[in-house]
Design an enzyme around this catalytic site. Structure first.
Site, short mmCIF file in Angstrom:
data_model
loop_
_atom_site.label_atom_id
_atom_site.label_comp_id
_atom_site.label_asym_id
_atom_site.label_seq_id
_atom_site.Cartn_x
_atom_site.Cartn_y
_atom_site.Cartn_z
CB SER A 105 30.42 43.40 30.69
OG SER A 105 30.69 44.61 31.37
CG ASP A 157 37.54 42.54 35.15
OD1 ASP A 157 36.87 43.39 35.78
OD2 ASP A 157 37.17 42.07 34.05
CG HIS A 196 33.47 43.21 34.77
ND1 HIS A 196 34.52 43.24 33.88
CD2 HIS A 196 32.41 43.75 34.13
CE1 HIS A 196 34.10 43.76 32.73
NE2 HIS A 196 32.83 44.08 32.86
#
Ligand code: NAG
Ligand code: NAG
Ligand code: NAG
Ligand code: NAG
Length: 359
Positions: free
Chosen positions: A40, A321, A324
């Site tokens: 991600s 977040d 990340h």
């Protein structure tokens, strides 16, 4: 007088030409193509159509990205987007999920949120494209390129000129080893043994990438996973700034990854592998340490609450977040992996040098 004017005029022309050349140099891509493998941290939309909780195709992700929501797990650009820009590539590398024949010539992004070196990693969140599957997808792209270019020798030579980045392993800890209630690895292996097994599998995967024609390959080590706001919330820190036991476990992976890169360079005759030391890069040069707090409001899984309002001063946060980095933190990582600031940032080469090597 006249000759002085001529001299001045010549000088002005030279200055103008120099400026023109600078513009051309910046606009000229350093390499013809860029292929991205990862999780991600660099996914740019591959998970959007998968059945998984690990997707970021909703607001407030993309708030600082002009096209808006794309599936990137950050407020703006990922480090891979910025490395592409530093390489002089004008367009973003497309996600594998939507890449057209015209686009694949410039490269493809295979990255998938929650994916890992191990196939089972991230299973608790749903579907994901593990590194093994990303390599299968790359094999199909190499076949498509061969068909398009209609000359296998040409395609082989072409693939050697591309840059490849691989950013894997975070989820093998976060969404595997550190969840012993869901995954057996955390119950049966010591941190040392787990790191050894991951590196053994990674070695086979990086060799497979070489066998698919890749030569210039930058492999990113793990960052300080114990400093992510979500892991801090989950495990507590005993008064330290980060979860030390997690940072210690992931360092065992990093200290094995660097010698693996040296082995690959020794074993594979045309291999130009390089190790990017993410912990070196995330240690600020000026010593100013920002707090490990997220910019957006978190769901229980560490992602942003849909449609919540994030912090206004996003350039002052490391974390967007719970897991990340923000665009500004991604920019530091991309800048220093492209042009190393400290000798420990990248070895044996930074990405700008990797791009210049001839194989
Ligand atoms: C195929 O590509 C190679 C390398 O670029 C070139 O030398 C060769 O002439 C090409 N062959 C054909 C049939 O075009
Ligand atoms: C982490 O490693 C450091 C340095 O080796 C050691 O001093 C510390 O006790 C370790 N912490 C944990 C929680 O394992
Ligand atoms: C990464 O860089 C740091 C210096 O900031 C160094 O202490 C560490 O040993 C390096 N890691 C590896 C695996 O080389
Ligand atoms: C990254 O590098 C670019 C171009 O070299 C520079 O303009 C920018 O300020 C750097 N950003 C950060 C956050 O280091």
């Amino acid at each position: 007088m006249a000759s002085k004017l001529v001299l001045l005029f010549r000088f002005l022309i030279i200055v103008a030409l120099m400026q023109f050349q600078t513009v051309i140099t910046i606009a000229q891509p350093q390499v013809p193509c860029y292929f991205i493998f990862g999780d991600s941290l660099v996914d740019n939309g591959n998970n959007n159509r998968l059945r998984t909780e690990a997707k970021a195709n909703y607001s407030p992700y993309g708030i600082d990205f002009p096209p808006g929501v794309t599936g990137r797990f950050t407020n703006g650009l990922t480090s891979a987007d910025i490395i592409g820009q530093l390489l002089g590539l004008t367009d973003f590398i497309p996600p594998f999920a939507t890449a057209t024949n015209q686009e694949i010539i410039r490269g493809v992004n295979y990255a998938s949120g929650a994916a890992g070196i191990r196939d089972d990693t991230g299973r608790e969140l749903g579907d994901r494209i593990s590194l093994d599957r990303q390599l299968l997808n790359h094999a199909t792209i190499v076949s498509r390129l061969s068909l398009l270019q209609r000359n296998r020798t040409f395609t082989n030579e072409y693939l050697k000129k591309c840059i490849y980045t691989v950013n894997m392993g975070s989820n093998d800890y976060i969404n595997n080893y550190l969840m012993p209630e869901e995954y057996i690895a955390g119950r049966i292996y010591t941190p040392d043994r787990f790191a050894e097994l991951l590196i053994r599998k990674y070695s086979l995967q990086l060799r497979r990438l070489y066998n698919l024609g890749a030569r210039k390959i930058a492999v990113f080590g793990l960052g300080f996973l114990g400093c992510t706001p979500a892991e801090i919330a989950r495990f507590g820190t005993n008064g330290e700034p980060c979860v030390e036991s997690i940072n210690n476990a992931t360092m065992l992976f990093n200290v094995r990854l660097k010698p693996l890169i040296d082995d690959l360079n020794n074993d594979l005759p045309q291999g130009r592998f390089t190790f990017i030391n993410v912990t070196s890069i995330s240690t600020p040069e000026d010593g100013v340490v920002l707090p490990n707090v997220p910019c957006c409001q978190l769901r229980s899984d560490g992602q942003c609450v849909p449609n919540s309002i994030p912090c206004p001063d996003r350039n002052l946060f490391i974390w967007y977040d719970g897991y990340h980095p923000t665009q500004v933190a991604n920019t530091v990582l991309a800048n220093r992996s492209y042009t190393a600031l400290s000798p420990t940032d990248a070895s044996p080469y930074d990405i700008s040098r990797l791009a210049q090597l001839t194989v």
